[in-house]
Write an enzyme that holds these catalytic residues in place. Structure first.
Site, mmCIF file in Angstrom:
data_model
loop_
_atom_site.group_PDB
_atom_site.id
_atom_site.type_symbol
_atom_site.label_atom_id
_atom_site.label_comp_id
_atom_site.label_asym_id
_atom_site.label_seq_id
_atom_site.Cartn_x
_atom_site.Cartn_y
_atom_site.Cartn_z
ATOM 1 N N CYS A 120 0.811 -1.230 0.000
ATOM 2 C CA CYS A 120 0.000 0.000 0.000
ATOM 3 C C CYS A 120 0.838 1.272 0.000
ATOM 4 O O CYS A 120 0.353 2.332 -0.381
ATOM 5 C CB CYS A 120 -0.950 0.004 1.200
ATOM 6 S SG CYS A 120 -2.114 -1.376 1.190
ATOM 7 N N HIS A 260 -3.460 7.049 2.501
ATOM 8 C CA HIS A 260 -3.868 5.751 1.956
ATOM 9 C C HIS A 260 -5.296 5.463 2.408
ATOM 10 O O HIS A 260 -5.641 5.626 3.583
ATOM 11 C CB HIS A 260 -2.924 4.661 2.459
ATOM 12 C CG HIS A 260 -3.404 3.282 2.178
ATOM 13 N ND1 HIS A 260 -3.871 2.892 0.944
ATOM 14 C CD2 HIS A 260 -3.516 2.190 2.985
ATOM 15 C CE1 HIS A 260 -4.238 1.624 1.002
ATOM 16 N NE2 HIS A 260 -4.040 1.189 2.213
ATOM 17 N N ASN A 290 -10.472 0.235 -1.086
ATOM 18 C CA ASN A 290 -9.028 0.218 -0.866
ATOM 19 C C ASN A 290 -8.350 -0.571 -1.983
ATOM 20 O O ASN A 290 -8.431 -1.792 -2.028
ATOM 21 C CB ASN A 290 -8.735 -0.419 0.500
ATOM 22 C CG ASN A 290 -7.256 -0.555 0.793
ATOM 23 O OD1 ASN A 290 -6.406 -0.247 -0.035
ATOM 24 N ND2 ASN A 290 -6.931 -1.036 1.982
#
Length: 334
Positions: A120, A260, A290
């Site tokens: 990520c 994020h 996500n």
């Protein structure tokens, strides 16, 4: 086009792009399959829907759309792009890397290309490397972050199945001779003590594929969601604070905070800990979920579509991902 190295001071984002697949998957669909109460996912994550690729779409397909948008927005000759960095955890194949194929499809015939598997936080690692390359070599760099996580989800694991999605985002960096531009502060860290918090057990050298490999061993696991939450808040906050200190930027000077998109509760805790204004928050999680490394460039590109970056803006980006990898970048707009 070449640029004299002794005049280079910084990089600037000349163009951005983003892409999300057409298939929209609502919470109701997942809650019904997982036996969850209506509203359970949104209350815990802030996600209402996410996008999944359709049959036949691969990683370079969605990365291509985002990269093409960034190149068109920048308006530079394709042969000027010297390097293509593809931040992904879900390449087309385990071998070869997907970066060279992406560069080829985009017509970047004089570009080096490589994949970066930073989970990520991958976009922030790639962005920092790209900024350094532009400063030292004086040539443009394309950064694309993309993931297809819908094919890595264990449909029975509610901790991960409700979160992850598919998307791509891209930024094209070019040289700038303006002061106060490019990466003004960066903090990249890792903590391998928490290596197994997010994992796909099989497929690497530790657990190679065999005829007896159980199918679920090829899918994502997140056995301790609470620990992931705690470490994400801690590492994103610490990295963000250090990056701002390096940049000499106060919280009130951050015009866009692009975290994020893991969970609304995570990035709201980080925002408050860093004393950032609520108006600075840039988020796409509600509609797009996500998509790992893609979430930051995807969200920033969407924000730029609504309000183009202005000279003097300070953008803070921070992320944490499997490994654990983490980082934060303060980017100055010339």
């Amino acid at each position: 086009m070449s640029y004299p190295l002794n005049h280079l001071r910084a990089s600037r984002i000349a163009g951005m792009g983003r892409y999300a697949p057409a298939r929209r998957v609502t919470n109701a669909e997942l809650e019904g399959r997982l036996g969850l109460d209506p509203g359970w996912i949104e209350r815990r994550t802030g996600i209402v829907a996410r996008r999944y690729v359709t049959e036949g779409e691969a990683l370079t397909d969605i990365a291509f759309h985002a990269g093409e948008q960034a190149l068109q927005a920048a308006g530079i000759a394709r042969n000027d792009v010297a390097l293509t960095l593809l931040a992904t955890s879900t390449p087309d194949h385990l071998l070869p890397p997907s970066g060279p194929l992406l560069a080829h499809r985009l017509g970047l015939n004089r570009s080096g290309a490589v994949d970066l598997a930073g989970a990520c936080a991958g976009f922030l690692y790639a962005l920092t490397l790209a900024d350094s390359f532009v400063r030292t070599q004086g040539r443009p760099v394309l950064v694309v972050a993309a993931n297809i996580l819908s094919r890595r989800i264990n449909p029975k694991d509610r901790s991960s199945a409700v979160l992850f999605a598919d998307a791509a985002g891209a930024a094209l960096l070019v040289p700038s001779d303006e002061p106060g531009a490019g990466v003004l502060g960066a903090d990249l860290v890792s903590d391998g003590a928490y290596y197994d918090l997010i994992r796909i057990p099989a497929g690497g050298s530790r657990m190679p594929f065999t005829p007896d490999t159980a199918p679920e061993q090829l899918l994502m696991e997140m056995p301790d969601g609470r620990a992931v939450f705690t470490k994400a808040v801690e590492m994103m906050t610490n990295c963000g604070r250090i990056a701002m200190e390096q940049a000499g930027v106060r919280p009130g000077e951050i015009t866009r905070f692009v975290p994020h998109q893991a969970n609304t509760r995570i990035f709201e805790l980080v925002r408050k800990a860093l004393e950032l204004p609520e108006t600075a928050l840039v988020s796409s999680i509600e509609e797009y979920g996500n998509s790992s490394a893609a979430t930051i460039p995807f969200s920033l590109a969407g924000s730029v579509e609504q309000a183009p970056l202005k000279s003097g803006e300070k953008v803070l980006m921070t992320a944490v991902g499997a490994g654990l990898t983490a980082g934060a970048v303060v980017y100055g707009v010339p």
